[in-house]
Design an enzyme around this catalytic site. Structure first.
Site, PDB file in Angstrom:
ATOM      1  N   GLU A 366       0.756  -1.109   0.070  1.00 27.11           N
ATOM      2  CA  GLU A 366      -0.071   0.106  -0.041  1.00 27.11           C
ATOM      3  C   GLU A 366       0.832   1.219  -0.127  1.00 27.11           C
ATOM      4  O   GLU A 366       0.442   2.459  -0.492  1.00 27.11           O
ATOM      5  CB  GLU A 366      -1.107  -0.015   1.265  1.00 27.11           C
ATOM      6  N   HIS A 397       5.095 -27.549   3.477  1.00 25.26           N
ATOM      7  CA  HIS A 397       4.243 -28.610   3.111  1.00 25.26           C
ATOM      8  C   HIS A 397       3.151 -28.101   2.084  1.00 25.26           C
ATOM      9  O   HIS A 397       2.246 -28.770   1.708  1.00 25.26           O
ATOM     10  CB  HIS A 397       3.635 -29.232   4.107  1.00 25.26           C
ATOM     11  N   LYS A 520     -13.900   1.400  -3.488  1.00 26.32           N
ATOM     12  CA  LYS A 520     -14.843   1.489  -2.525  1.00 26.32           C
ATOM     13  C   LYS A 520     -15.953   2.491  -2.890  1.00 26.32           C
ATOM     14  O   LYS A 520     -17.360   2.114  -2.521  1.00 26.32           O
ATOM     15  CB  LYS A 520     -14.100   2.562  -1.102  1.00 26.32           C
TER      16      LYS A 520
END
Length: 557
Positions: A366, A397, A520
């Protein structure tokens, strides 16, 4: 590189061009060549590329660099004015140019007994005043003097935030609350806008003894507002008390907008304020960390601030050649810009640091995930790599197979903890000690294998196991003596200053985030349409989104 290539004539020499030329030459040398195993020059190189600050040790000897690379990188940092801009940062100059603000998150951890740099005095004083208010609230909770709307003492805190108002406090809570005996009060974190984290808490917490902390810099973030309204509705319904009374007794607000907290119904005595010169992703040290202090106590919270401040002082005072944030930044920029490595993995070998990669994703991507410089011109190279990762033993894994034998090159930070003190019986302590040793052995082995590839296979095993380990994944190892408030404070401040140095190298503003706003706004319009309030007339129409809206509405009816 020959002397003619590195001619320092004012007309021809450029640190950036020298680095590109040097990177091209280094392509012919693998990390296995640079590490050189038993040679004396390799030993000298490894020693020259390891640095210690307090209880934190940084080893960059498995990076594709030589001492000469480091010299060229330091030249670059000087040419970009890192020292001067570092001073501007600490002296309260408006380094956040687009928003015409200072960036003084360091003031939130400046000790009261120590004179701050000129230009930071007022900021440090304000932060210290808010810390006193925070300490008072923490004392009320710990001493059983904070009562909910029905007169019962608070036992649980639900911290509601998102982004920087969530990731930092959550990381510290997880990292330092490894034993129940450390906890003063139980703290729970809610950030997802879908309510998935909130619903289980509503089922198991006692509404009469639950305190809500609404942490939001702007006090307008939709995710946080929706979560807190749902939480207040739960408390009100469960206790059969109106929401305004619940707000008066069981809601704390933390924001840079006190007038909005007051309008929401939070009494002034329950408000904590930080200024807009503390960015959200740099706000852990501010009153945003109140839930950490409630969980662990002020002594632990103050030690966290002290570790971060110690790194501030080191960053401010140490020469660039010995400056850990600068070195980490230069190595990262070298990998991203000059070696063209597009992704960077954060691999902590301690389960308590499980949220570290998520915290650093926001901090770095950001801040520096931008392609337009301070001068308004496009940057013609990658700035920030894609950050990702997981707890190392789990990752082994999962995605290590691709890293070891796939076709991608990554860079990485391994983070390990050298020792861990546990109060337990002798038998349990021995078992845990063996687990710690196994974890550290895996961390060192994977770091070595990332760097050396097939050359890490011992002679005795060659011919008896699969080959094809790529190697040449440059990686750093950050070793903490132990995981305590001081060390994690220093670690996170190290990364904060790394981000700032890289922003100087790339001529970026790391303190704004314009790229998050449009999504947004589009979401707000689409929400109104889904809620049946309006048509999504503010959105660009595309057939893909329209058919998805139709399907959602069909399935929601």
């Amino acid at each position: 590189m020959n002397s003619s290539t590195l001619s320092r004539s004012p007309r021809t020499y450029s640190p950036v061009n020298a680095l590109y030329a040097h990177a091209e030459q280094l392509q012919a040398h693998s990390l296995s060549d640079l590490l050189g195993c038993d040679s004396s020059s390799a030993q000298q190189r490894a020693s020259a590329l390891a640095f210690t600050f307090g209880s934190l040790h940084l080893d960059v000897s498995k990076q594709r660099i030589t001492p000469h690379t480091l010299k060229l990188l330091i030249d670059w940092a000087h040419s970009c004015g890192v020292k001067e801009k570092r001073q501007a940062l600490f002296s309260g100059q408006k380094v956040n140019i687009s928003e015409r603000r200072e960036a003084l998150h360091m003031a939130a951890r400046w000790p009261k007994h120590k004179t701050p740099p000129k230009g930071m005095e007022a900021a440090a004083t304000f932060c210290q005043q808010q810390q006193l208010r925070l300490a008072g609230m923490v004392s009320r909770v710990h001493e059983g003097r904070w009562f909910g709307a029905t007169g019962q003492a608070i036992t649980d805190v639900v911290h509601i935030g998102v982004g920087g108002s969530d990731l930092g406090p959550k990381l510290i809570s997880e990292a330092l609350a490894d034993r129940p005996s450390h906890e003063k009060v139980r703290v729970h974190y809610v950030s997802t806008m879908d309510g998935a984290q909130l619903l289980p808490l509503m089922e198991r917490l006692n509404p009469a003894t639950t305190l809500l902390v609404l942490a939001s810099k702007s006090f307008t973030t939709a995710d946080t507002q929706f979560n807190v309204r749902t939480a207040l509705a739960w408390l009100s319904e469960a206790l059969e008390i109106d929401i305004s009374t619940i707000c008066h007794h069981q809601l704390v607000g933390v924001s840079s907008k006190p007038e909005k907290m007051t309008a929401f119904g939070i009494p002034e005595a329950h408000q904590l304020v930080f200024k807009d010169w503390i960015g959200g992703r740099f706000s852990l040290w501010s009153p945003i960390g109140v839930s950490v202090a409630m969980q662990l106590g002020m002594e632990q919270f103050n030690a966290l601030l002290a570790g971060a401040h110690a790194m501030d002082q080191h960053f401010l005072d140490a020469p660039l050649e010995e400056n850990l944030p600068t070195l980490l930044a230069l190595v990262g920029a070298w990998n991203c810009q000059f070696l063209n490595i597009p992704t960077h993995a954060v691999l902590p070998y301690d389960g308590r640091l499980k949220s570290l990669s998520a915290y650093l994703q926001q901090l770095e991507m950001e801040s520096n995930g931008k392609s337009v410089g301070l001068d308004g011109r496009s940057v013609n190279h990658a700035t920030c790599p894609i950050m990702w990762g997981d707890v190392g033993p789990n990752a082994q894994h999962a995605f290590y197979q691709l890293l070891h034998q796939g076709g991608h090159t990554v860079s990485a930070d391994f983070v390990a903890v050298a020792k861990r003190d546990v109060v337990a019986t002798d038998e349990v302590s021995r078992a845990l000690c063996a687990q710690e040793q196994l974890t550290l052995a895996n961390c060192l082995a994977q770091s070595q294998l990332f760097a050396l590839g097939d050359d890490a296979i011992p002679v005795s095993l060659r011919g008896h196991m699969a080959q094809g380990y790529r190697g040449n994944h440059p990686n750093s190892l950050l070793l903490l003596q132990e995981l305590n408030p001081w060390s994690i404070g220093a670690l996170l401040a190290l990364y904060e200053h790394k981000v700032f140095v890289q922003s100087v190298l790339w001529n970026l503003n790391p303190f704004d985030q314009p790229g998050v706003e449009l999504g947004k706004q589009l979401a707000t319009s689409l929400y109104e349409m889904l809620a049946g309030e309006t048509l999504a007339h503010n959105n660009v129409k595309d057939p893909s989104t329209e058919q998805l809206l139709c399907k959602i509405n069909e399935w929601r009816q």
